[in-house]
Design a protein around this motif. Structure first.
Motif, PDB file in Angstrom:
ATOM      1  N   GLU A   8     -14.328 -30.667 -20.492  1.00  0.00           N
ATOM      2  CA  GLU A   8     -15.142 -29.570 -20.948  1.00  0.00           C
ATOM      3  C   GLU A   8     -14.151 -28.769 -21.656  1.00  0.00           C
ATOM      4  O   GLU A   8     -14.486 -27.556 -22.153  1.00  0.00           O
ATOM      5  CB  GLU A   8     -15.867 -28.967 -19.982  1.00  0.00           C
ATOM      6  N   ARG A   9     -12.725 -29.077 -21.696  1.00  0.00           N
ATOM      7  CA  ARG A   9     -11.830 -28.127 -21.976  1.00  0.00           C
ATOM      8  C   ARG A   9     -11.930 -27.843 -23.423  1.00  0.00           C
ATOM      9  O   ARG A   9     -11.739 -26.607 -23.710  1.00  0.00           O
ATOM     10  CB  ARG A   9     -10.397 -28.786 -21.727  1.00  0.00           C
ATOM     11  N   ARG A  12     -14.325 -25.329 -23.849  1.00  0.00           N
ATOM     12  CA  ARG A  12     -13.927 -24.026 -23.186  1.00  0.00           C
ATOM     13  C   ARG A  12     -13.206 -23.226 -24.174  1.00  0.00           C
ATOM     14  O   ARG A  12     -13.182 -22.072 -24.291  1.00  0.00           O
ATOM     15  CB  ARG A  12     -13.297 -24.072 -21.631  1.00  0.00           C
ATOM     16  N   ASP A  15     -15.385 -21.533 -26.798  1.00  0.00           N
ATOM     17  CA  ASP A  15     -15.973 -20.363 -26.405  1.00  0.00           C
ATOM     18  C   ASP A  15     -15.138 -19.296 -26.144  1.00  0.00           C
ATOM     19  O   ASP A  15     -15.270 -18.050 -26.552  1.00  0.00           O
ATOM     20  CB  ASP A  15     -16.635 -20.754 -25.071  1.00  0.00           C
ATOM     21  N   ALA A  38      -9.211 -18.784 -21.815  1.00  0.00           N
ATOM     22  CA  ALA A  38      -9.889 -20.084 -21.319  1.00  0.00           C
ATOM     23  C   ALA A  38      -9.095 -20.240 -19.788  1.00  0.00           C
ATOM     24  O   ALA A  38      -9.540 -21.253 -19.390  1.00  0.00           O
ATOM     25  CB  ALA A  38      -9.697 -21.139 -22.128  1.00  0.00           C
TER      26      ALA A  38
END
Length: 190
Positions: A8-9, A12, A15, A38
């Motif tokens: 998911e890095r 992230r 985001d 992050a």
């Protein structure tokens, strides 16, 4: 020390970039700022996004996708159930859509337009900004002819930008009258 698998890095980081731009603007975006936001090592940002433009492209693309998803979920600007082919209904829907874009979440609208307008200085963003323009025109082409759809998309952008720049609200009735006038200047639907 073994490297921790973190599927998911990348998301992230996108985001985090959106939050950084939202708080500090495009000028405040850096690999270091995104890594800190992050809570990942600095090298992760450059591993996933070699340049800041790559990161901006991913952020703007995510905003475009969220816009399309939310527009579809809310049933805005679509023909069929919830929408109609009637030009007058389209003018009212566009007025509502424009007002809601600015008032529903003003900081988010500012962020999205800041990313969109960053294409003026960041050539890598231009194709993604063009996707936004084409997306709006495609949505509207289901309700009117392609030329009018492009004019209406430009008008939505202009009204939203003016409201964001001036801090004023969109007057829904005035917007409806303006959209109706543009729609009324064309012949029948394709």
């Amino acid at each position: 020390m073994a490297r921790r698998y973190d599927p998911e890095r990348r998301q992230r980081l996108i985001d985090a970039a959106i939050r950084v731009v939202g708080e500090r603007g495009i000028a405040g975006l850096s690999h270091r700022a995104v890594a800190a936001e992050a809570d990942v090592p600095l090298g992760s940002t450059t591993y996933h996004f070699a340049t800041l433009d790559d990161l901006l492209v991913a952020a703007l693309r995510q905003c475009n996708e969220a816009f399309l998803r939310e527009t579809q979920e809310r049933g805005l600007l679509v023909a069929g159930p919830g929408g109609s082919g009637d030009h007058h209904d389209l003018a009212a829907e566009l007025a509502r859509f424009t007002e809601e874009t600015v008032t529903r979440d003003r900081p988010r609208a500012q962020l999205e337009y800041e990313l969109y307008l960053a294409a003026l200085r960041h050539e890598a963003l231009r194709p993604v900004a063009a996707e936004w323009v084409d997306l709006m025109a495609d949505l509207l082409s289901a309700r009117t002819d392609p030329v009018t759809a492009r004019a209406l998309a430009a008008l939505v952008d202009g009204m939203c930008l003016q409201a964001l720049l001036t801090g004023r609200d969109v007057d829904r009735e005035e917007a409806r009258a303006i959209f109706a006038r543009v729609i009324g200047t064309v012949g029948p639907r394709r």
